[in-house]
Scaffold this active site. Structure first.
Site, mmCIF file in Angstrom:
data_model
loop_
_atom_site.group_PDB
_atom_site.id
_atom_site.type_symbol
_atom_site.label_atom_id
_atom_site.label_comp_id
_atom_site.label_asym_id
_atom_site.label_seq_id
_atom_site.Cartn_x
_atom_site.Cartn_y
_atom_site.Cartn_z
ATOM 1 N N SER A 225 3.905 -2.110 10.279
ATOM 2 C CA SER A 225 5.359 -2.158 10.506
ATOM 3 C C SER A 225 6.002 -3.470 10.073
ATOM 4 C CB SER A 225 5.687 -1.842 11.974
ATOM 5 O OG SER A 225 5.274 -0.527 12.287
ATOM 6 N N GLU B 128 -4.738 -5.137 10.661
ATOM 7 C CA GLU B 128 -3.725 -4.113 10.888
ATOM 8 C C GLU B 128 -4.048 -3.371 12.184
ATOM 9 O OE1 GLU B 128 -1.806 -2.728 6.977
ATOM 10 O OE2 GLU B 128 -3.706 -1.694 7.086
ATOM 11 N N GLU C 280 -6.566 4.491 8.042
ATOM 12 C CA GLU C 280 -6.382 5.917 7.761
ATOM 13 C C GLU C 280 -7.646 6.527 7.179
ATOM 14 O OE1 GLU C 280 -2.704 5.395 5.645
ATOM 15 O OE2 GLU C 280 -1.792 4.785 7.540
ATOM 16 N N HIS D 216 -9.314 0.832 5.265
ATOM 17 C CA HIS D 216 -8.015 1.107 5.869
ATOM 18 C C HIS D 216 -8.186 2.056 7.057
ATOM 19 C CE1 HIS D 216 -3.914 2.354 6.520
ATOM 20 N NE2 HIS D 216 -3.567 1.256 5.875
ATOM 21 N N GLY E 71 2.988 2.211 10.849
ATOM 22 C CA GLY E 71 3.946 3.300 10.716
ATOM 23 C C GLY E 71 4.676 3.651 12.007
ATOM 24 N N ASN F 137 0.860 -1.180 0.000
ATOM 25 C CA ASN F 137 0.000 0.000 0.000
ATOM 26 C C ASN F 137 0.898 1.233 0.000
ATOM 27 O OD1 ASN F 137 -1.759 2.066 0.534
ATOM 28 N ND2 ASN F 137 -2.331 1.355 2.587
#
Ligand code: 13P
Length: 250
Positions: A210, A166, A98, A96, A172, A11
């Site tokens: 990560s 996730e 985000e 996702h 991140g 991604n």
């Protein structure tokens, strides 16, 4: 047939201009035009057309990072599943974190997007995961069950759906759950999928958050983990390739 393992998807998020995006996929295609597993890239929408064209002779998947739930209409700035397919995408990420947490997308909307994508023949990668506060409150399983119960699209099969776990706090940050935690969560998800879908136990379950060349082999060697959804480390062709091969891909 369920997807070939490992399933390793990159991604790119809001990263990449034409020159570097095309160079990146060119390097991947040079490594394996016909990967043994399932290898895919999810570039920004502006690059789907050129990247898909660059990869047209390969079996590397190209996907969008999101789609709108409607087929077309007055939705300024949005992109429909049909448009993704028209540009050459064969897959799309939905849910996702985000978008869930940054843009307030809820499970009902994510389900509608996933169903719109399935209607266009796209492979749906449904992303789920708990926030750090939910993790610390011991609510991980509750949150994941809710996200599946309300977000799983009608018509999903092991051929057209991938679920990516996730944890939001691992994205991140360089932090990951322990291998035992990943294993336990994925085994639970496998059971939930088996209960909810015919053939659900065959749906590929990816870990994301990560993932790097250094931890990819340990994570993907866990029995209930079928692959990885990779963010930052997918922006480097060699690093992304190392992750794919660490998962057993060639
Ligand atoms: P990182 O690999 O950069 O943590 O991102 C994970 C992710 O969000 C993939 O969708």
């Amino acid at each position: 047939m369920p997807l070939a393992r490992p399933v390793v998807l990159g991604n790119w998020k809001m990263n990449g201009l034409k020159a570097d995006g095309l160079a990146l996929v060119g390097r991947l295609a040079a490594r394996a035009a016909h990967p043994s597993g399932t290898l895919g890239v999810f570039p920004p929408a502006t690059l789907i057309g050129p990247v898909a064209q660059r990869l047209s002779a390969s079996r590397i998947l190209v996907g969008g990072q999101d789609c709108h739930q409607a087929e077309s209409g007055a939705y300024t700035g949005s992109i429909s599943a049909a448009m993704l397919a028209d540009a050459g995408a064969t897959a799309v990420l939905v849910g996702h974190s985000e978008r869930r947490h940054g843009l307030g997308e809820d499970d009902a909307l994510i389900k509608a997007k996933a169903e719109a994508a399935l209607a266009q023949g796209l492979l749906v990668v449904l992303c789920i995961g708990e926030t750090e506060a939910e993790y610390l409150a011991g609510e991980r399983d509750l949150v994941l069950t809710r996200q599946l119960d309300h977000g799983l699209p009608e018509g999903a099969t092991p051929e057209n759906l991938v679920v990516a776990y996730e944890p939001v706090w691992a994205i991140g940050t360089g932090r990951t759950p322990s291998l035992d935690e990943i294993s336990e969560t994925h085994s639970r998800l496998r059971g939930l999928m088996a209960e909810r879908l015919t053939g659900g136990a065959e749906v590929a379950l990816l870990y994301g958050g990560s993932v790097k060349a250094e931890n990819a082999a340990d994570i993907m060697s866990l029995e209930a983990v079928d692959g990885a959804l990779v963010g930052g480390a997918s922006l480097d062709a060699d690093g992304f390739w190392s992750i794919y091969t660490a998962g057993g891909g060639a």
